[in-house]
Design a protein around this motif. Structure first.
Motif, PDB file in Angstrom:
ATOM      1  N   SER A 158       1.781  -3.425   3.034  1.00  0.00           N
ATOM      2  CA  SER A 158       2.314  -4.493   3.914  1.00  0.00           C
ATOM      3  C   SER A 158       1.953  -5.331   3.362  1.00  0.00           C
ATOM      4  CB  SER A 158       2.315  -4.125   5.284  1.00  0.00           C
ATOM      5  OG  SER A 158       0.843  -4.268   5.673  1.00  0.00           O
ATOM      6  N   ASP A 159       0.091  -5.539   2.633  1.00  0.00           N
ATOM      7  CA  ASP A 159      -0.466  -7.081   3.341  1.00  0.00           C
ATOM      8  C   ASP A 159      -0.837  -7.223   1.207  1.00  0.00           C
ATOM      9  OD1 ASP A 159      -1.930  -6.589   5.316  1.00  0.00           O
ATOM     10  OD2 ASP A 159      -3.608  -5.787   4.090  1.00  0.00           O
ATOM     11  N   PHE A 160       0.365  -6.370   0.565  1.00  0.00           N
ATOM     12  CA  PHE A 160       0.934  -6.650  -0.501  1.00  0.00           C
ATOM     13  C   PHE A 160       1.526  -8.051  -0.652  1.00  0.00           C
ATOM     14  CE2 PHE A 160      -1.342  -3.013  -2.667  1.00  0.00           C
ATOM     15  CZ  PHE A 160      -3.144  -3.505  -2.455  1.00  0.00           C
ATOM     16  N   LEU A 161       2.807  -6.955   0.148  1.00  0.00           N
ATOM     17  CA  LEU A 161       4.455  -7.656   0.515  1.00  0.00           C
ATOM     18  C   LEU A 161       4.062  -9.550   0.831  1.00  0.00           C
ATOM     19  CD1 LEU A 161       6.406  -4.892   0.474  1.00  0.00           C
ATOM     20  CD2 LEU A 161       6.135  -6.351  -1.115  1.00  0.00           C
ATOM     21  N   PHE A 162       3.242  -9.314   1.904  1.00  0.00           N
ATOM     22  CA  PHE A 162       3.026 -10.524   2.659  1.00  0.00           C
ATOM     23  C   PHE A 162       2.552 -11.893   2.191  1.00  0.00           C
ATOM     24  CE2 PHE A 162       4.378  -8.066   6.073  1.00  0.00           C
ATOM     25  CZ  PHE A 162       5.107  -8.585   7.005  1.00  0.00           C
ATOM     26  N   ASN A 163       2.047 -11.327   0.509  1.00  0.00           N
ATOM     27  CA  ASN A 163       0.812 -11.910   0.176  1.00  0.00           C
ATOM     28  C   ASN A 163       2.005 -12.679  -0.959  1.00  0.00           C
ATOM     29  OD1 ASN A 163      -1.981 -11.438   0.822  1.00  0.00           O
ATOM     30  ND2 ASN A 163      -2.126  -9.772  -0.594  1.00  0.00           N
ATOM     31  N   MET A 164       3.338 -12.139  -1.274  1.00  0.00           N
ATOM     32  CA  MET A 164       4.088 -12.467  -2.108  1.00  0.00           C
ATOM     33  C   MET A 164       4.995 -12.713  -1.724  1.00  0.00           C
ATOM     34  SD  MET A 164       4.106  -8.665  -4.373  1.00  0.00           S
ATOM     35  CE  MET A 164       5.918  -9.292  -5.079  1.00  0.00           C
ATOM     36  N   GLN A 165       4.865 -12.920  -0.687  1.00  0.00           N
ATOM     37  CA  GLN A 165       6.710 -13.351   0.352  1.00  0.00           C
ATOM     38  C   GLN A 165       6.831 -14.838   0.383  1.00  0.00           C
ATOM     39  OE1 GLN A 165       5.425 -13.975   4.370  1.00  0.00           O
ATOM     40  NE2 GLN A 165       3.495 -14.771   4.933  1.00  0.00           N
ATOM     41  N   ASP A 166       6.317 -15.652   0.097  1.00  0.00           N
ATOM     42  CA  ASP A 166       6.629 -17.081  -0.611  1.00  0.00           C
ATOM     43  C   ASP A 166       7.783 -16.557  -1.700  1.00  0.00           C
ATOM     44  OD1 ASP A 166       5.460 -18.395   1.090  1.00  0.00           O
ATOM     45  OD2 ASP A 166       3.800 -19.433  -0.025  1.00  0.00           O
ATOM     46  N   ASP A 167       7.521 -15.838  -2.768  1.00  0.00           N
ATOM     47  CA  ASP A 167       8.698 -15.535  -4.062  1.00  0.00           C
ATOM     48  C   ASP A 167       8.999 -14.724  -3.829  1.00  0.00           C
ATOM     49  OD1 ASP A 167       6.768 -16.724  -5.596  1.00  0.00           O
ATOM     50  OD2 ASP A 167       4.710 -15.647  -5.610  1.00  0.00           O
ATOM     51  N   LEU A 168       9.022 -13.744  -2.940  1.00  0.00           N
ATOM     52  CA  LEU A 168       9.900 -12.258  -2.333  1.00  0.00           C
ATOM     53  C   LEU A 168      11.391 -13.564  -1.351  1.00  0.00           C
ATOM     54  CD1 LEU A 168       8.523  -9.919  -0.808  1.00  0.00           C
ATOM     55  CD2 LEU A 168      10.077  -9.927  -2.811  1.00  0.00           C
ATOM     56  N   LYS A 169      11.155 -14.693  -0.643  1.00  0.00           N
ATOM     57  CA  LYS A 169      11.273 -15.388   0.435  1.00  0.00           C
ATOM     58  C   LYS A 169      12.507 -16.460  -0.453  1.00  0.00           C
ATOM     59  CE  LYS A 169       9.774 -14.996   4.097  1.00  0.00           C
ATOM     60  NZ  LYS A 169       8.655 -15.542   5.843  1.00  0.00           N
ATOM     61  N   SER A 170      12.300 -17.128  -2.084  1.00  0.00           N
ATOM     62  CA  SER A 170      12.693 -17.869  -2.702  1.00  0.00           C
ATOM     63  C   SER A 170      13.482 -18.012  -3.754  1.00  0.00           C
ATOM     64  CB  SER A 170      11.007 -18.454  -3.101  1.00  0.00           C
ATOM     65  OG  SER A 170      10.566 -17.998  -4.306  1.00  0.00           O
ATOM     66  N   GLY A 171      12.937 -16.615  -4.093  1.00  0.00           N
ATOM     67  CA  GLY A 171      14.364 -15.865  -5.171  1.00  0.00           C
ATOM     68  C   GLY A 171      14.487 -16.648  -5.906  1.00  0.00           C
ATOM     69  N   ARG A 172      13.180 -17.570  -6.447  1.00  0.00           N
ATOM     70  CA  ARG A 172      12.806 -17.737  -7.055  1.00  0.00           C
ATOM     71  C   ARG A 172      11.997 -16.709  -8.729  1.00  0.00           C
ATOM     72  NH1 ARG A 172       9.773 -21.631  -4.382  1.00  0.00           N
ATOM     73  NH2 ARG A 172       8.747 -20.778  -5.204  1.00  0.00           N
ATOM     74  N   LYS A 173      12.694 -15.681  -8.719  1.00  0.00           N
ATOM     75  CA  LYS A 173      11.830 -14.684  -9.107  1.00  0.00           C
ATOM     76  C   LYS A 173      12.319 -13.623  -9.173  1.00  0.00           C
ATOM     77  CE  LYS A 173       6.250 -15.988  -9.397  1.00  0.00           C
ATOM     78  NZ  LYS A 173       5.358 -16.095  -9.193  1.00  0.00           N
ATOM     79  N   ASP A 174      12.907 -12.968 -10.459  1.00  0.00           N
ATOM     80  CA  ASP A 174      13.784 -11.951 -10.821  1.00  0.00           C
ATOM     81  C   ASP A 174      13.026 -10.292 -10.767  1.00  0.00           C
ATOM     82  OD1 ASP A 174      12.351 -11.099 -12.441  1.00  0.00           O
ATOM     83  OD2 ASP A 174      13.597 -11.723 -14.166  1.00  0.00           O
ATOM     84  N   SER A 175      13.718  -9.528  -9.834  1.00  0.00           N
ATOM     85  CA  SER A 175      12.904  -8.285  -9.233  1.00  0.00           C
ATOM     86  C   SER A 175      11.923  -7.824  -9.851  1.00  0.00           C
ATOM     87  CB  SER A 175      14.253  -7.511  -9.303  1.00  0.00           C
ATOM     88  OG  SER A 175      15.012  -7.097 -10.496  1.00  0.00           O
ATOM     89  N   LYS A 176      12.114  -7.966 -11.745  1.00  0.00           N
ATOM     90  CA  LYS A 176      11.130  -6.800 -12.396  1.00  0.00           C
ATOM     91  C   LYS A 176      10.050  -7.794 -12.175  1.00  0.00           C
ATOM     92  CE  LYS A 176      10.186  -6.708 -17.187  1.00  0.00           C
ATOM     93  NZ  LYS A 176      10.574  -6.848 -19.112  1.00  0.00           N
ATOM     94  N   THR A 177      10.254  -8.648 -12.102  1.00  0.00           N
ATOM     95  CA  THR A 177       8.643 -10.140 -12.086  1.00  0.00           C
ATOM     96  C   THR A 177       7.737  -9.355 -10.656  1.00  0.00           C
ATOM     97  OG1 THR A 177      10.120 -11.639 -13.764  1.00  0.00           O
ATOM     98  CG2 THR A 177       7.566 -12.401 -11.962  1.00  0.00           C
ATOM     99  N   LEU A 178       8.426  -9.683  -9.629  1.00  0.00           N
ATOM    100  CA  LEU A 178       8.382  -9.052  -8.287  1.00  0.00           C
ATOM    101  C   LEU A 178       7.217  -7.491  -8.479  1.00  0.00           C
ATOM    102  CD1 LEU A 178      11.184 -10.326  -6.208  1.00  0.00           C
ATOM    103  CD2 LEU A 178       8.710 -11.678  -6.631  1.00  0.00           C
ATOM    104  N   SER A 179       8.361  -6.616  -8.866  1.00  0.00           N
ATOM    105  CA  SER A 179       7.652  -5.644  -8.683  1.00  0.00           C
ATOM    106  C   SER A 179       6.326  -5.556  -9.823  1.00  0.00           C
ATOM    107  CB  SER A 179       8.934  -4.595  -9.689  1.00  0.00           C
ATOM    108  OG  SER A 179       8.888  -4.729 -10.961  1.00  0.00           O
TER     109      SER A 179
END
Length: 247
Positions: A183-204
């Motif tokens: 959960s901490d890792f995902l919240f660190n990424m929340q801006d990238d997750l919400k913006s949709g600027r990065k594809d799923s491969k990059t996010l994973s």
């Protein structure tokens, strides 16, 4: 408004398909059982070597100190000699037991470290599955507890590999996964997750980098046998002091 919603739904569907495709193609090979067996054999020899070395390093000096104390206190009154011998024996047994337990912990973590190298594909696929779940929820992050409930590590592992992994490996993986703050890792990424600027491969990949760094720093980084350098001399010094000053 309908057009925007349709576009967003299509975007979510495309992302889910991308993640699903990645989960099927990324690191399809899990690990070589032959190599794992070889490493298991080498690790067994390493464990035997360390246990024998520690047992000799702590057992022999403490036995020698006990024999010396028998000569020194053997002619004294029973109560007095019993007390002196008990202290020397207690220090010897306690230090040896602590040394063997510390060696056991070192071997256990070192074995997990070796296993982790073989299970890298598994952890990468788990990261892909996690991103898939987040995307299927519209890239929205809830509270940390809700995220932890959604990311059931046991079910995630079964989704990735079913029950192909040996039982002892499943337990080791669950032991590690349950101690990882996803959960901490995902919240660190929340801006990238919400913006949709990065594809799923990059996010994973971003999620896996955080996971990998955490595991190596928390579980494996400080695992060593360096404690023996200060603990063995300390044990010997304490026993010498006892022999000199206990009368």
């Amino acid at each position: 408004m309908d057009i925007k919603n349709d576009d967003r739904d299509n975007s979510v569907k495309n992302n889910i398909q991308s993640v699903s495709t990645q989960s099927d193609t990324v690191c399809d090979s899990s690990f070589s059982f032959n190599e794992l067996i070889k490493d298991a054999g080498r690790q067994s020899l390493k464990a035997i070597k360390w246990f024998i070395l520690v047992l000799l390093a702590f057992g022999l000096p403490n036995i020698i100190f006990l024999i010396i104390s028998l000569f020194k206190y053997g002619n004294k009154a029973i109560n007095e000699s019993s007390f002196c011998l008990f202290i020397i024996l207690f220090i010897g047994l306690t230090s040896t037991a602590f040394a063997l337990y510390s060696t056991y912990k070192y071997i256990l973590v070192d074995t997990l470290n070796i296993g982790y190298r073989y299970l890298t594909p598994l952890f990468k696929k788990i990261c892909v599955k996690i991103i898939e779940k987040i995307i299927s929820g519209g890239n929205r992050l809830m509270g940390k507890r809700d995220v932890e409930k959604m990311l059931n590590v046991g079910s995630l592992m079964i989704e990735v590999y079913g029950k192909k992994l040996p039982n002892y490996l499943q337990k080791s993986v669950k032991f590690i996964l349950r101690r990882i703050p996803f959960s901490d890792f995902l919240f660190n990424m929340q801006d990238d997750l919400k913006s949709g600027r990065k594809d799923s491969k990059t996010l994973s990949e971003m999620l896996y980098i955080q996971l990998d760094t955490y595991i190596k720093n928390v579980f494996f980084k400080n695992n060593s046998m360096k404690w023996i350098i200060w603990f063995l001399p300390l044990n010997i010094i304490i026993q010498i002091i006892l022999l000199i000053y206990i009368k």
